[in-house]
Design an enzyme around this catalytic site. Sequence first.
Site, PDB file in Angstrom:
ATOM      1  CG  ASP A 140      25.435  36.860  30.101  1.00  0.00           C
ATOM      2  OD1 ASP A 140      24.167  35.962  30.086  1.00  0.00           O
ATOM      3  OD2 ASP A 140      25.387  38.116  29.928  1.00  0.00           O
ATOM      4  CB  SER A 141      22.666  32.372  32.167  1.00  0.00           C
ATOM      5  OG  SER A 141      21.599  33.160  31.920  1.00  0.00           O
TER       6      SER A 141
ATOM      7  CD  GLN B  56       4.633  27.431  16.909  1.00  0.00           C
ATOM      8  OE1 GLN B  56       4.275  28.727  16.797  1.00  0.00           O
ATOM      9  NE2 GLN B  56       5.218  26.897  16.043  1.00  0.00           N
ATOM     10  CB  CYS B  57      -0.462  27.339  22.919  1.00  0.00           C
ATOM     11  SG  CYS B  57      -1.372  27.354  21.316  1.00  0.00           S
TER      12      CYS B  57
ATOM     13  CB  THR C 107      22.304  39.347  36.349  1.00  0.00           C
ATOM     14  OG1 THR C 107      21.966  39.319  34.812  1.00  0.00           O
ATOM     15  CG2 THR C 107      21.970  40.695  36.834  1.00  0.00           C
TER      16      THR C 107
END
Length: 334
Positions: A65-66, A271-272, A20
């Site tokens: 674009d990343s 996942q926390c 960006t």
Amino acid sequence: MTSVSYPAAQRVMVLYTGGTIGMQASASGLAPASGFEARMREQLTGQPGLSVPDWCFREMAPLIDSANMTPEYWLRLRDAVVEAVDVQQCDSVLVLHGTDTLAYSAAAMSFQLLGLPAPVVFTGSMLPAGVPDSDAWENVCGALVALGQGLAPGVHLHFHGEMLSPTRCAKIRSFGRHPFAALNRTGGVAKAQALPAQLNYCQARQLTTVGVLPLVPGIAAAQLDGMIDSGIQALVLECFGSGTGPSDNPAFLASLQRAEKLGIVVVAVTQCHEGGVELDVYEAGSRLRGVGVLSGGGMTREAVFGKLHALLGAGLELAEVRRLVELDLCGELS
């Protein structure tokens, strides 16, 4: 305690990957654009009171674009950093990168550049340079100023005046000036006392394939088998809580055991947002350990993904890869 000071940067290589920060309008929307070096020189020249190190510029090809970042691109970025330091005699590197995968790339480079005797700083922006309220120049200037004040060798992530450890943070917002945050991850272990020579930054790397599978209620063995049979060399298993999974599903456990027999390195992370993996706390976790799953402790998804690429890409023996996964190499577990 005496604070450690590091030499001020004298010559910085700026590696522009796209993202960006340098995008301009196209018929299809904002897209990566060349010409950022001239825009950067004009901006810095227009701030005579700003003290930054001398710098040179290299535009990576292609500019992306990343969201299109790949492990193959990481290897080319790694080579560009090494060339800047070892060949072009730059004492620091600034990488301009899109924010969507910036944390992934900075974490990956932390492991790809172990032993590099120079600081590498990643930054980018949420809005393109030149648009109203853009954060582009404050991040570029802030990173250069930080390098001019002296930073420790290794990889850093700079954004909106804050310096973060890439192996301990993630992009948590898609808006505003503070998209990145350090995660409160726990589960540290002993630091590796000595690293294999293959992990030194000056050693060649191979392209590797690492998969990521988040667990969800009712996940079937067939989904895991699809990953195992896709040609991956390692798998990041995003588990529930402190490292639990469907332990009462014999087929799922059998698939994990098959992965181990095939030489696929499976690492559990949580996942926390906070905490980490402790596979021996619950039976549902210890059963994963029993079929060969390794503990990722408090590693973030970005860190373990980059770490596995580096360990496997260095050509280490499988047993050594499995040993080093659970040891701290550059702050990812401490």
